[in-house]
Design an enzyme around this catalytic site. Structure first.
Site: not given
Ligand code: GDP
Ligand code: IMO
Ligand code: MG
Length: 423
Positions: A12-13, A16, A18, A39-41, A143, A222, A297, A300
């Protein structure tokens, strides 16, 4: 047209949000297919920095329709907060956002059950985001769940009470104090907010639009290593994060999947518990966390950081049928003299390149070391202007992963994106 899918290949993170925002102008519809407010995008453009949890990352573009698909789980409290935050920034959001009748609802008691279950697990806790994801998907497959379509029924309140009563009985098994009142009023306000949106049979709309030739992008949440079937079980989330999840989470036939964009960071992170073979518990890991601002995201929490893991990436590519790779955060690696890449795992049975049944069996990661680069990449606009060592890193990865890297991201902003022709 077929539905393209963009999904995370790591934990995850990956970035996606962006990239979906960057690609949105090429599409008519953006849709989420699984997960929920775990999720935190993050999106960054102009002076705006925004984090989306339930709403697809196409919402800031003016023309596209955004759909929350049937595979998603929705917390009305969080949904309402997201809408309130977006309303000043997005014109006429109600005409741009549709919600599947079949998406499941996260109840206040699901959140409480999530917290109670994690507390009871003690040291073996999953590290859940505590958004109620696991208990909600359990009720879906058991269910018992409530769906968005149910909020339109006269007996909704009775259904809510029946499920909540069941949860109260379950909670008696735990040593856990809770206060349902804390959430309930806000939850029902959130339900009223949901009712103001178009609640639809999204599988019908998506298939109709596909036939009309509309371009659709499915946005994963994720990552593959958190997939309920193939991730590092039990330290996973409760949905299928892989490409097949887009079929069930939207009602799209496998034959109607087009491009599969697999997104990964130039290194690796994980938030929450569970094995992580390339984790760096040292100053290098701290440096990655600091330079990459690696803090969750949604929660924290500091993200655990490590080097890129090729056996895991190859496994993810295989499971998803990835046709194009997207590499994020290359800029964060600037300044490292050398960069390590894990090419194999050491286990009690010897060195292996395959992804093991249990990632805990990996005693050590086997690395190859590549030259680093020192240039600041954040202003680079074209592929050929990237440092030679980075181009070498990209070509090395393409060779080993056997999939082209068609986008390289060099910063969090929409503009800091280098698109390359597929080879
Ligand atoms: P997601 O959950 O896949 O949408 O990703 P997140 O938003 O949780 O985490 C990605 C983090 O990396 C965010 O803080 C974005 O602003 C940052 N980010 C995305 N692409 C880049 C990059 O190419 N360079 C840097 N330095 N930061 C990026
Ligand atoms: P995005 O979409 C990173 C992780 C949690 C935990 C496990 C299970 O932003 O990439 P849950 O709340 O689903 O029961 O947690 O999955 N997790 C993530 N880690 N990015 C995420 O989403 C996540 N969503 C869940 O930290 O380890
Ligand atoms: Mg995220």
């Amino acid at each position: 047209m077929k539905v393209d899918v963009l999904l995370g290949l790591q934990w995850g993170d990956e970035g996606k949000g962006k990239v979906v925002d960057v690609l949105t102008p090429k599409y008519d519809i953006i849709t989420r297919f699984q997960g929920g407010p775990n999720a935190g995008h993050s999106l960054e453009f102009n002076a705006i920095k925004h984090v989306l949890h339930t709403i697809p990352s196409g919402i800031f573009r003016p023309k596209q329709v955004n759909i929350i698909g049937n595979g998603v789980v929705i917390d009305p409290i969080i949904f309402r907060k997201e809408i309130d935050a977006l309303t000043p920034m997005v014109d006429d959001i109600k005409s741009k956002l549709f919600i599947s009748k079949k998406a499941h609802l996260i109840l206040p008691s699901h959140r409480i059950l999530d917290a109670a279950s994690e507390k009871a697990k003690g040291k073996t806790k999953i590290g859940s985001t505590l958004k109620g994801i696991g208990p909600t998907y359990m009720d879906k497959t058991g269910r018992n769940g409530l769906r968005v379509g149910d909020i339109l029924s006269d007996s909704f309140r009775e259904k809510y009470n029946a499920l909540t009563d069941k949860h109260k009985q379950l909670l008696e098994l735990y040593d856990f104090d809770y206060d349902l009142n804390e959430y309930e009023a806000g939850w029902f306000e959130g339900i009223e907010s949901l009712k103001q949106f178009k609640i639809i049979d999204s599988e019908i709309l998506i298939n109709t639009k596909m036939k009309e030739g509309k371009a659709i992008l499915a946005e994963g949440a994720q990552g593959t290593m958190l997939d309920i079937d193939f991730g590092s079980y039990p330290y996973v989330t409760s949905s299928n994060t892989i490409c097949a999840g887009a079929c069930t989470g939207l009602g799209v036939a496998p034959t109607n999947i087009g491009e599969v964009f697999g997104i990964f960071k130039a290194y690796c992170t994980r938030v929450g518990s569970g094995p992580f073979p390339t984790e760096l518990n040292c100053t290098t890991g701290e440096e990655l966390r600091e330079k990459g601002h690696e803090f969750g995201a949604t929660t924290g929490r500091p993200r655990r950081c490590g080097w890129l893991d090729l056996p895991a990436l190859r496994y993810s590519i295989m499971l998803n049928g990835v046709s194009q790779l997207i590499m994020m955060k290359a800029d964060v690696l600037s300044g490292f003299e050398t960069i390590k890449v894990c090419t194999a795992y050491k286990t009690k049975d010897g060195i292996q390149e395959d992804f093991p049944y249990d990632l805990e069996d990996v005693s050590e990661a086997v690395y190859e070391e590549l030259p680093g680069w020192s240039e600041d990449l954040t202003g680079v606009k074209s592929y050929n202007d990237l440092p030679k060592s980075l181009i070498h890193y990209i070509e090395y990865l393409e060779e080993r992963l056997e999939v082209p890297i068609t986008i390289v991201s060099v910063g969090p902003n929409r503009d800091q994106t280098i698109e390359r022709q597929a080879r």
